[in-house]
Enzyme design. Structure first.
Site, PDB file in Angstrom:
ATOM      1  N   HIS A  95       0.836  -1.209   0.000  1.00  0.00           N
ATOM      2  CA  HIS A  95       0.000   0.000   0.000  1.00  0.00           C
ATOM      3  C   HIS A  95       0.867   1.254   0.000  1.00  0.00           C
ATOM      4  O   HIS A  95       1.961   1.274   0.581  1.00  0.00           O
ATOM      5  CB  HIS A  95      -1.014  -0.001   1.147  1.00  0.00           C
ATOM      6  N   ASP A  97      -0.281   4.400   0.993  1.00  0.00           N
ATOM      7  CA  ASP A  97      -0.584   5.419   2.008  1.00  0.00           C
ATOM      8  C   ASP A  97       0.164   5.150   3.312  1.00  0.00           C
ATOM      9  O   ASP A  97       0.613   4.031   3.571  1.00  0.00           O
ATOM     10  CB  ASP A  97      -2.095   5.517   2.257  1.00  0.00           C
ATOM     11  N   ASP A 128       6.234   0.590   6.736  1.00  0.00           N
ATOM     12  CA  ASP A 128       4.804   0.440   6.452  1.00  0.00           C
ATOM     13  C   ASP A 128       4.365   1.423   5.396  1.00  0.00           C
ATOM     14  O   ASP A 128       3.973   2.526   5.694  1.00  0.00           O
ATOM     15  CB  ASP A 128       4.049   0.655   7.778  1.00  0.00           C
ATOM     16  N   GLU A 162      -5.106   1.936   2.581  1.00  0.00           N
ATOM     17  CA  GLU A 162      -5.029   0.757   3.449  1.00  0.00           C
ATOM     18  C   GLU A 162      -5.207   1.141   4.911  1.00  0.00           C
ATOM     19  O   GLU A 162      -5.771   0.392   5.693  1.00  0.00           O
ATOM     20  CB  GLU A 162      -3.688   0.042   3.245  1.00  0.00           C
ATOM     21  N   GLU A 163      -4.718   2.325   5.252  1.00  0.00           N
ATOM     22  CA  GLU A 163      -4.700   2.707   6.670  1.00  0.00           C
ATOM     23  C   GLU A 163      -6.060   3.177   7.175  1.00  0.00           C
ATOM     24  O   GLU A 163      -6.267   3.283   8.370  1.00  0.00           O
ATOM     25  CB  GLU A 163      -3.659   3.815   6.902  1.00  0.00           C
ATOM     26  N   ASP A 191       3.079  -6.861   4.670  1.00  0.00           N
ATOM     27  CA  ASP A 191       2.677  -5.692   5.469  1.00  0.00           C
ATOM     28  C   ASP A 191       2.674  -5.969   6.968  1.00  0.00           C
ATOM     29  O   ASP A 191       2.096  -5.215   7.733  1.00  0.00           O
ATOM     30  CB  ASP A 191       1.290  -5.213   5.011  1.00  0.00           C
ATOM     31  N   HIS A 385       3.815   2.633  12.409  1.00  0.00           N
ATOM     32  CA  HIS A 385       2.966   3.597  13.142  1.00  0.00           C
ATOM     33  C   HIS A 385       3.680   4.250  14.326  1.00  0.00           C
ATOM     34  O   HIS A 385       3.105   5.093  14.997  1.00  0.00           O
ATOM     35  CB  HIS A 385       1.645   2.959  13.629  1.00  0.00           C
TER      36      HIS A 385
HETATM   37 ZN   LIG Z   1       0.699  -1.266   6.434  1.00  0.00          ZN
END
Ligand SMILES: [Zn+2]
Length: 416
Positions: A95, A97, A128, A162-163, A191, A385
Site C-alpha cells: 500500500h 498510504d 509500512d 489501506e490505513e 505488510d 505507526h
Molecule cells: Zn501497512
C-alpha cells in the site's frame, strides 16, 4: 534452472538503490483524506514510473472516486509481467498510504526526510509499507536485469487507503477488477512480520471496537452526594469488563496472542477542572476475537456486564459498536502460498517459516473474503505507526531474494 546466484548477487548490490528508492518514496507524502491529506497521487505516480522501467505487460491505474481527494479519485496500480509458466502466478500487494507522524517532538529527525544510520533507515512509511514495495520490486528487477527469463507471471499491486479502511483501495479493486486474481494464484501481502522473517500470517481475529457512554449527574466535587460520578462508574465498569477474558477464554495456538483480547483504550475528556464531578464519561474497548467466537455474542455479553454495573451504580450506560470486522475465513496453514513462502524463506535464510494468526487488521482479509488465499509476511522490526519508524537494509535485501525465489519457483519443496 535459472541462475539464482547471479540474481542474488545483483540484489546484494542494491544498497544505494534501496536508499534512493526509500528517500524518494518517503518524500512523497501519501496521506488519505481521513488522515488530513489529499491522497496518494504523487507517490503512486513515482511508483508508476518505476514500474514502467521494468516494461510490464499490463499497467493499469484503477481510480477509485473520492471527492475529497486530489482530482476526485484515489490511485491504485495493477502491474503484470507474463512469465513462461501458466500457473501459479505470484501477486504481491503493497500500500502507498501512510499514517501521520503523530507528535513531532517524539521524532529525532524530519519524518519525511530519510535518515540513514548504518543499516538502519528512518522515516515515516519506510517499513509500512515501502519495505514491501521496494523488496518485491527489486526482486523482480534483479531477475529482469539479469536477462534471465521470468518463470512465473508476476503481479505487483499498489493500493491506496489501506490505513483508513480500504474502501478506495483493495476493496474497490476487488469490487471492480476481481478477475485479475484467481484462487490458485500465490498472493502475498508484505505488510506485517517479525525480525526473523518466519511469521507467515494466515488468519486474523475479528475486530470489535466498543464505545461506552457512562452518564450520571455533574456537581461540585465538594458535595459528591449531590451528583452521580460517571468516572467512578467507569472505573467499576472497566474492571467488570475483565470478565470477558473468562467468558471467552478459548486458546488457539495458531494465534499470537493465543486468546481473544479485550483492551480498554481511548478515553474522551470529561471535565476541564479538578473540582467538578464529571456527569459524563466516554471510553472505548478494543476487542480482538478468535474466529471461533461470534462478534454478536461478545457484544451482548458486554451489554450484560454494562447493565449490571448500571443497576449497581444507578448510572446510565450505553454500549455502542463503533467498528466491527468479522474475521475472514483463514488461509489454510497448508495452502500453496504458505508452502511457497516457507520454501523460499528456507532457501534464502535457512529458517523455518511458520503459519500463524494475528490480532487482525491487514488487507489480506479482503482477499480471503473473496475466496482468494493470501498470506501476510515480511522480515521487519515491526516499527509501523511508531515515531522514528525504521527498517533495515539487510531485511529488504533478504526479502527481495525471497521474492526472487517465489517469482522463479525455485525453493525448498520440503520444509518440514
Ligand atoms: Zn501497512
Amino acid at each position: 534452472m535459472t541462475d539464482l546466484i547471479s540474481v542474488f548477487d545483483r540484489i546484494d548490490g542494491y544498497r544505494d538503490e534501496i536508499i534512493q528508492l526509500q528517500r524518494n518514496l518517503t518524500a512523497r507524502v501519501a496521506l488519505g483524506p481521513d488522515n488530513g491529506g489529499r491522497g496518494e497521487h504523487e507517490k503512486t505516480a513515482y511508483i508508476n514510473s518505476l514500474l514502467e522501467t521494468l516494461k510490464p505487460d499490463i499497467l493499469h491505474e484503477v481510480k477509485a472516486p473520492d471527492k475529497r481527494a486530489h482530482n476526485g479519485y484515489r490511485p491504485n496500480l495493477i502491474a503484470k509481467w507474463e512469465g513462461r509458466q501458466k500457473a501459479p502466478m505470484v501477486w504481491v500487494l503493497s500500500h502507498s498510504d501512510i499514517v501521520p507522524p503523530g507528535d513531532l517532538s517524539l521524532w529525532e529527525t524530519d519524518p519525511y526526510e530519510l535518515m540513514v544510520d548504518g543499516d538502519r533507515i528512518v522515516g515515516r512509511g519506510v517499513e509500512d509499507n515501502q519495505h514491501g514495495f521496494v523488496s518485491s520490486y527489486l526482486g523482480l528487477k534483479a531477475i529482469l536485469d539479469s536477462g534471465q527469463p521470468l518463470k512465473r507471471s508476476v503481479g505487483l499491486v499498489i493500493v491506496a487507503d489501506e490505513e483508513t479502511g480500504s474502501d478506495y483501495g483493495l476493496r474497490y479493486v476487488l469490487r471492480h477488477h476481481k478477475a485479475y486474481f484467481r484462487p490458485e494464484d500465490l498472493i502475498i501481502v508484505p505488510d506485517a512480520g517479525n525480525e526473523e522473517g518466519t511469521m507467515i500470517e494466515v488468519a486474523e481475529k475479528s475486530m470489535l471496537w466498543l464505545k461506552f457512554v457512562v452518564t450520571g449527574r455533574q456537581c461540585h466535587a465538594s458535595t459528591p452526594h449531590k451528583g452521580k460520578n460517571s468516572l467512578s462508574g467507569t472505573a467499576k465498569l472497566i474492571l467488570a469488563l475483565e470478565e470477558l477474558n473468562d467468558r471467552f477464554d478459548l486458546i488457539d495456538p495458531l494465534f499470537r496472542p493465543s486468546q481473544s483480547t479485550f483492551a480498554p483504550t481511548k478515553s474522551e475528556g470529561n471535565v476541564p477542572n479538578v473540582n467538578t464531578i464529571p456527569g459524563k464519561n466516554i471510553f472505548y474497548v478494543d476487542c480482538r476475537l478468535l474466529p471461533q467466537y461470534s462478534v454478536d455474542e461478545v457484544l451482548s455479553a458486554s451489554r450484560e456486564i454494562a447493565a449490571s454495573i448500571s443497576s449497581e451504580t444507578d448510572l446510565q450506560i450505553e454500549v455502542e459498536p463503533v467498528h466491527r470486522q468479522d474475521a475472514a475465513p483463514p488461509t489454510s496453514p497448508n495452502a500453496p502460498v504458505v508452502e511457497a513462502l516457507a520454501g523460499s524463506i528456507k532457501r534464502v535464510t535457512g529458517r523455518q517459516g511458520k503459519a500463524m494468526g494475528i490480532g487482525g487488521g491487514t488487507v489480506a482479509a479482503f482477499f480471503r473474503k473473496e475466496g482468494l488465499p493470501a498470506a501476510v509476511w515480511s522480515t521487519c522490526p515491526d516499527s509501523a505507526h511508531q515515531p522514528n519508524e525504521y527498517c533495515l537494509i539487510p531485511d529488504i535485501i533478504t526479502d527481495a531474494k525471497i521474492f526472487a525465489c517465489l517469482y522463479q519457483g525455485e525453493y525448498d519443496r520440503d520444509t518440514t
